[in-house]
Design a protein around this motif. Structure first.
Motif, PDB file in Angstrom:
ATOM      1  N   MET A 125      12.376  49.177  58.654  1.00 47.63           N
ATOM      2  CA  MET A 125      11.387  50.260  58.649  1.00 47.63           C
ATOM      3  C   MET A 125      11.676  51.253  57.527  1.00 47.63           C
ATOM      4  N   LEU A 126      12.960  51.622  57.338  1.00 47.76           N
ATOM      5  CA  LEU A 126      13.322  52.618  56.327  1.00 47.76           C
ATOM      6  C   LEU A 126      13.026  52.139  54.903  1.00 47.76           C
ATOM      7  N   HIS A 127      13.289  50.859  54.611  1.00 45.04           N
ATOM      8  CA  HIS A 127      12.957  50.324  53.284  1.00 45.04           C
ATOM      9  C   HIS A 127      11.476  50.557  52.985  1.00 45.04           C
ATOM     10  N   GLU A 128      10.626  50.235  53.938  1.00 47.87           N
ATOM     11  CA  GLU A 128       9.187  50.335  53.707  1.00 47.87           C
ATOM     12  C   GLU A 128       8.693  51.777  53.770  1.00 47.87           C
ATOM     13  N   LEU A 129       9.289  52.582  54.647  1.00 47.87           N
ATOM     14  CA  LEU A 129       8.926  53.997  54.722  1.00 47.87           C
ATOM     15  C   LEU A 129       9.303  54.729  53.430  1.00 47.87           C
ATOM     16  N   ILE A 130      10.502  54.483  52.918  1.00 45.94           N
ATOM     17  CA  ILE A 130      10.949  55.153  51.695  1.00 45.94           C
ATOM     18  C   ILE A 130      10.054  54.755  50.518  1.00 45.94           C
ATOM     19  N   LYS A 131       9.673  53.483  50.455  1.00 48.58           N
ATOM     20  CA  LYS A 131       8.742  53.056  49.401  1.00 48.58           C
ATOM     21  C   LYS A 131       7.386  53.737  49.578  1.00 48.58           C
ATOM     22  N   LEU A 132       6.935  53.863  50.819  1.00 52.09           N
ATOM     23  CA  LEU A 132       5.666  54.542  51.101  1.00 52.09           C
ATOM     24  C   LEU A 132       5.713  55.985  50.594  1.00 52.09           C
ATOM     25  N   LEU A 133       6.781  56.713  50.903  1.00 53.56           N
ATOM     26  CA  LEU A 133       6.911  58.115  50.481  1.00 53.56           C
ATOM     27  C   LEU A 133       6.985  58.205  48.954  1.00 53.56           C
ATOM     28  N   HIS A 134       7.615  57.223  48.323  1.00 53.90           N
ATOM     29  CA  HIS A 134       7.712  57.179  46.857  1.00 53.90           C
ATOM     30  C   HIS A 134       6.340  56.929  46.230  1.00 53.90           C
ATOM     31  N   HIS A 135       5.626  55.922  46.733  1.00 52.18           N
ATOM     32  CA  HIS A 135       4.294  55.611  46.204  1.00 52.18           C
ATOM     33  C   HIS A 135       3.319  56.772  46.429  1.00 52.18           C
ATOM     34  N   ALA A 136       3.512  57.501  47.548  1.00 53.48           N
ATOM     35  CA  ALA A 136       2.624  58.628  47.872  1.00 53.48           C
ATOM     36  C   ALA A 136       2.994  59.892  47.097  1.00 53.48           C
ATOM     37  N   ARG A 137       4.097  59.819  46.321  1.00 49.77           N
ATOM     38  CA  ARG A 137       4.591  60.941  45.514  1.00 49.77           C
ATOM     39  C   ARG A 137       4.914  62.164  46.371  1.00 49.77           C
ATOM     40  N   CYS A 138       5.503  61.909  47.533  1.00 49.31           N
ATOM     41  CA  CYS A 138       5.920  63.002  48.420  1.00 49.31           C
ATOM     42  C   CYS A 138       7.146  63.698  47.836  1.00 49.31           C
ATOM     43  N   CYS A 139       7.262  65.001  48.098  1.00 43.07           N
ATOM     44  CA  CYS A 139       8.439  65.727  47.612  1.00 43.07           C
ATOM     45  C   CYS A 139       8.993  66.636  48.704  1.00 43.07           C
ATOM     46  N   ASP A 140      10.294  66.954  48.573  1.00 47.00           N
ATOM     47  CA  ASP A 140      10.993  67.839  49.514  1.00 47.00           C
ATOM     48  C   ASP A 140      10.806  67.378  50.960  1.00 47.00           C
ATOM     49  N   VAL A 141      11.085  66.110  51.196  1.00 49.39           N
ATOM     50  CA  VAL A 141      10.896  65.522  52.530  1.00 49.39           C
ATOM     51  C   VAL A 141      12.182  65.619  53.346  1.00 49.39           C
ATOM     52  N   THR A 142      12.039  66.020  54.605  1.00 51.36           N
ATOM     53  CA  THR A 142      13.166  66.065  55.547  1.00 51.36           C
ATOM     54  C   THR A 142      12.969  64.978  56.592  1.00 51.36           C
ATOM     55  N   MET A 143      14.007  64.180  56.820  1.00 55.93           N
ATOM     56  CA  MET A 143      13.960  63.089  57.798  1.00 55.93           C
ATOM     57  C   MET A 143      14.740  63.485  59.050  1.00 55.93           C
ATOM     58  N   ILE A 144      14.146  63.251  60.205  1.00 51.88           N
ATOM     59  CA  ILE A 144      14.802  63.568  61.467  1.00 51.88           C
ATOM     60  C   ILE A 144      14.722  62.344  62.377  1.00 51.88           C
TER      61      ILE A 144
END
Length: 288
Positions: A125-144
């Motif tokens: 899940m994390l591999h695909e989620l991190i790629k999703l956040l990268h492709h979406a150009r998200c910034c200053d993301v906090t993971m909980i």
């Protein structure tokens, strides 16, 4: 430290393309991604050609993950209510409805995703989620990561805010097998976030919280010293000795995802911390 690992010449290299204008973007550490015509996030039923990921997820600032789909939906509904009217305004929908592997809900800047049980499931899940956040150009993301756990020497119902994720040998590391190599990765977490969350917990009545080490195992039964699995090759005395040593090493709870969660988030520029609710009685008590 990184300074002792990287050559001095690195200082003259161009700035990291994932960070500019004071914003921290999500890193991916895979040179092959840029050469791909399309990136399909198989287990999330999303893709760069089939979905407009920047439009769908570009405003995400907080990602909350947990094992159970039902729990994550309940938390997403809670956030939906707390944040008030957000885009859409209607009932929340499972963005990953096309797959039965994980569920995903978005409420404003908060993304809630289930990850199943154990290191392999959350890793995928994390591999695909991190790629999703990268492709979406998200910034200053906090993971909980929010989850249940077995406590060691703490009261049932306590909330453990993890300051360090450790392995079964009480070391702050995660060992990833890559091809036929074992790669050791650090599981350092953001200490400031842990303190901030702990201070927030003090303002909530009847909310017993503490900061401690969280131990991640690869198994629920033998790996966590339970005596009621299909296999058990150790004595009650062995178990109590191990848990006592864990407690002395600073471990306050045991679960099955924190080390890979900490390691992957750290490598990809995400601030992360796991919170675990000790919803079952402490494992230092007698088990069935």
């Amino acid at each position: 430290s990184m300074a002792s690992i990287l050559p001095a010449s690195n200082r003259s290299m161009r700035p990291d393309r994932n960070t500019y204008d004071g914003k921290s973007f999500v890193h991916v550490k895979n040179p092959y991604l840029d050469t791909m015509d399309e990136d399909i996030l198989y287990h999330l039923d999303l893709g760069t050609k089939t979905h407009n990921l920047p439009e769908m997820f570009g405003d995400v600032k907080f990602v909350c993950v947990g094992g159970s789909p039902n729990r994550m939906k309940a938390f997403a509904l809670f956030m939906h209510k707390e944040l008030g009217p957000v885009e859409g305004g209607e009932d929340i929908e499972d963005i990953c409805a096309g797959t039965d592997r994980y569920c995903m809900f978005k409420t404003g800047p908060v993304l809630c995703i289930s990850h199943g049980m154990g290191v392999p499931s959350i890793s995928i899940m994390l591999h695909e989620l991190i790629k999703l956040l990268h492709h979406a150009r998200c910034c200053d993301v906090t993971m909980i990561r929010m989850g249940t756990s077995g406590g060691i020497g703490i009261a049932p119902g306590s909330v453990v805010i993890t300051d360090t994720a450790v392995d079964s040998f009480f070391k702050p590391q995660f060992e990833q097998v890559i091809l036929d190599n074992v790669v050791t990765r650090s599981t350092e977490l953001d200490k400031e976030l842990a303190e901030e969350l702990f201070n927030c917990s003090k303002k909530i009545p009847n909310f017993p919280a503490l900061i401690g080490h969280t131990m991640c195992t690869y198994d629920f039964y033998e790996g966590q010293g339970r005596l009621d699995g299909a296999l058990c090759s150790f004595s009650r005395e062995n178990k109590l000795d191990y848990l006592t040593r864990a407690y002395k090493a600073g471990v306050r709870n045991i679960e099955m995802e924190s080390t890979v969660f900490a390691a992957m988030c750290r490598l990809c520029g995400l601030k992360a911390f796991p919170i675990s609710i000790n919803a079952i009685r402490p494992v230092t008590w007698e088990l069935l």
